[in-house]
Design an enzyme around this catalytic site. Structure first.
Site, PDB file in Angstrom:
ATOM      1  CD  GLN B  32      -8.439  -6.344 -49.231  1.00 39.64           C
ATOM      2  OE1 GLN B  32      -8.924  -5.264 -49.516  1.00 39.64           O
ATOM      3  NE2 GLN B  32      -7.139  -6.580 -49.341  1.00 39.64           N
ATOM      4  CG  HIS B  63      -0.218  -2.555 -62.990  1.00 38.95           C
ATOM      5  ND1 HIS B  63      -0.806  -3.726 -63.398  1.00 38.95           N
ATOM      6  CD2 HIS B  63      -0.661  -2.347 -61.725  1.00 38.95           C
ATOM      7  CE1 HIS B  63      -1.555  -4.212 -62.406  1.00 38.95           C
ATOM      8  NE2 HIS B  63      -1.486  -3.390 -61.397  1.00 38.95           N
ATOM      9  CG  ASP B  87      -1.766  -6.067 -58.543  1.00 37.05           C
ATOM     10  OD1 ASP B  87      -0.710  -5.541 -58.936  1.00 37.05           O
ATOM     11  OD2 ASP B  87      -2.832  -5.432 -58.446  1.00 37.05           O
ATOM     12  CG  ASP B 107      -1.127  -5.265 -50.287  1.00 36.90           C
ATOM     13  OD1 ASP B 107      -1.417  -4.899 -51.427  1.00 36.90           O
ATOM     14  OD2 ASP B 107      -2.015  -5.589 -49.453  1.00 36.90           O
ATOM     15  CG  ASP B 138      -1.506   0.064 -41.459  1.00 41.23           C
ATOM     16  OD1 ASP B 138      -1.484   0.845 -42.442  1.00 41.23           O
ATOM     17  OD2 ASP B 138      -2.312   0.173 -40.531  1.00 41.23           O
ATOM     18  N   GLY B 139       0.364   0.049 -44.648  1.00 39.73           N
ATOM     19  CA  GLY B 139       1.037   1.110 -45.396  1.00 39.73           C
ATOM     20  C   GLY B 139       1.002   2.443 -44.668  1.00 39.73           C
ATOM     21  CG  ASP B 156      -1.702  -0.293 -56.883  1.00 45.67           C
ATOM     22  OD1 ASP B 156      -2.919  -0.098 -57.027  1.00 45.67           O
ATOM     23  OD2 ASP B 156      -1.094  -1.260 -57.380  1.00 45.67           O
ATOM     24  CB  THR B 158      -8.921  -1.003 -52.320  1.00 47.58           C
ATOM     25  OG1 THR B 158      -8.741  -0.601 -50.949  1.00 47.58           O
ATOM     26  CG2 THR B 158      -8.230  -2.344 -52.520  1.00 47.58           C
TER      27      THR B 158
END
Lengths: 276, 276
Positions: B32, B63, B87, B107, B138-139, B156, B158
């Protein structure tokens, strides 16, 4: 002209922006700069002094939450007053309450009423109702001249700049107390906790000094700054958190429910801290 | 360059705009477009593919609400997984729970982790904790390879475009169910009810077919579209609306409280309708 975007700076450094189809009307009234705009995302929109007042798509949140929280808190709201609110949205919601015998709207700017009727007809729909009296007058003066008269007063003002500056003073809240009956309730829109924490803190303090029951509640309004709007209630007798279940009537809404009535008073920690 | 404003179009016709002090980092990663920007209103901000992921000023809402709602619903969350969330903000909140023995973060984009540590240090603060394992992976695949392992899984991600598109599928929710223990819970961010009603409706339907307890809850996040964000919970055994009072522990928060835990599930009427 094509390709136009309207941007409202909600703070010095942050704002919302939206695509405009066309401008319907602009006018410098005696009190403020009035604009009616047709937007792609939100339908027709009323701006006063460049700030979003209401849009066809999300107006129901604000109008329902101003009207129904105090009106269901009072067991018999017969005589109600709306200060400001010239678009008519609060009045439309007020009229859903069968107990209401008379609703008076006092807006200082007749042009807001005139152009809301023209361009926001489904918002202004209640203004011609026989229970409604519309006065083009100074709300502060109207309050000052009223005594022991209203069951519920709703202050649907602009921000505390321009014509509404007097409506955020302790003197105004004292006047409201006098204008209310001995078991009366008032509500006022009190901006948002992200950018206007000091205002909310001050209003809470002022109202607490006059009303035995003072509460803050919240609703999500996407076109208002931060998307989180606050309302302050001052009540002489009835607690909005202790409404008997049978007092909630079935009315048609898109945001308000009797469960939302209660949950709206549950504040995020950083907002709760503003009420202490 | 001075006088720069960043605008995120949250829909084709609506967006937010904010003043930028300076760009801290921009990079096309393998997955991305990553930007770190210092803003006047919100502090440092992470953008992925031009969308606001988190800002220093309002990150606490998202969060806290992702982490504490499922973690206080589970009586003993020892082993937890965060999918996405590079993050580190969700991990920081997870670590406030004394029962948690192990927290795994998966992540897909190591660059998000790297630059969050550098420019959002108070958000990423928990990533070095000894209870935390960080995997750049890869989740979706991690979930597919896990079985009967986790007490709580937090997604969590995008938006459902770009690398997260698989994380909004029924197959993914089935995988989550398999990866959870027999009394496990998961939560996923599921966008906003104003602009993404169809997405919420679809996720609710898919999760309901797999999990006996499916719930939607809301929080106000000013820099996310519409200011109103939704989270979907799927739970095998424990109902987030029936948490024993003694299960809530005192932790330091700015948004979440045990009262907010309950009130967040009280939905405005038009949102409630999306869950039916």
């Amino acid at each position: 002209m094509a390709g136009l975007w309207f941007t409202e700076k909600q703070t010095e450094n942050f704002g919302i922006t939206m695509k405009v189809k066309r401008t319907l009307h602009t006018e410098k009234t005696d009190f403020q700069y009035l604009e009616m705009v047709e937007t792609e995302e939100w339908g027709n929109m009323l701006l006063l002094d460049g700030m979003v007042m209401t849009t066809q798509r999300d107006e129901f949140v604000y109008h329902e939450m101003v009207a129904h929280v105090p009106l269901f808190t009072h067991p018999n709201p017969e005589n109600v007053l709306v200060v400001g609110g010239g678009d008519g949205g609060v009045i439309r919601e007020v009229l859903k309450h069968p107990n209401v015998k008379k609703a008076t709207l006092v807006d200082i700017d007749g042009k807001v009423i005139e152009y809301s009727k023209k361009y926001l007809p489904e918002i202004a729909s209640g203004l011609e109702d026989e229970r409604v009296e519309v006065k083009v007058d100074d709300g502060f003066m109207h309050i000052a001249q009223s005594e022991n008269e209203y069951d519920v007063i709703m202050v649907d003002s602009t921000e505390p700049v321009g014509p509404a500056v007097n409506l955020f003073t302790k003197g105004f809240y004292a006047g409201i107390s006098k204008a209310l009956k001995e078991d009366g309730i008032f509500v006022a829109q009190t901006d948002n906790p992200w950018f206007k924490a000091d205002l909310i803190r001050k209003v809470q303090k002022d109202v607490k000094e006059i009303f035995p029951i003072t509460r803050l509640y919240l609703a999500n309004i996407p076109t208002y700054p931060s998307g989180l709007w606050s309302f302050t209630i001052g009540s002489k007798k009835y607690d909005p958190l202790a409404v008997p279940d049978e007092q909630f009537l079935d009315i048609e809404t898109k945001y308000y429910t009797k469960e939302i009535h209660k949950a709206a008073f549950v504040l995020p920690k950083f907002v709760q801290d503003l009420t202490k």
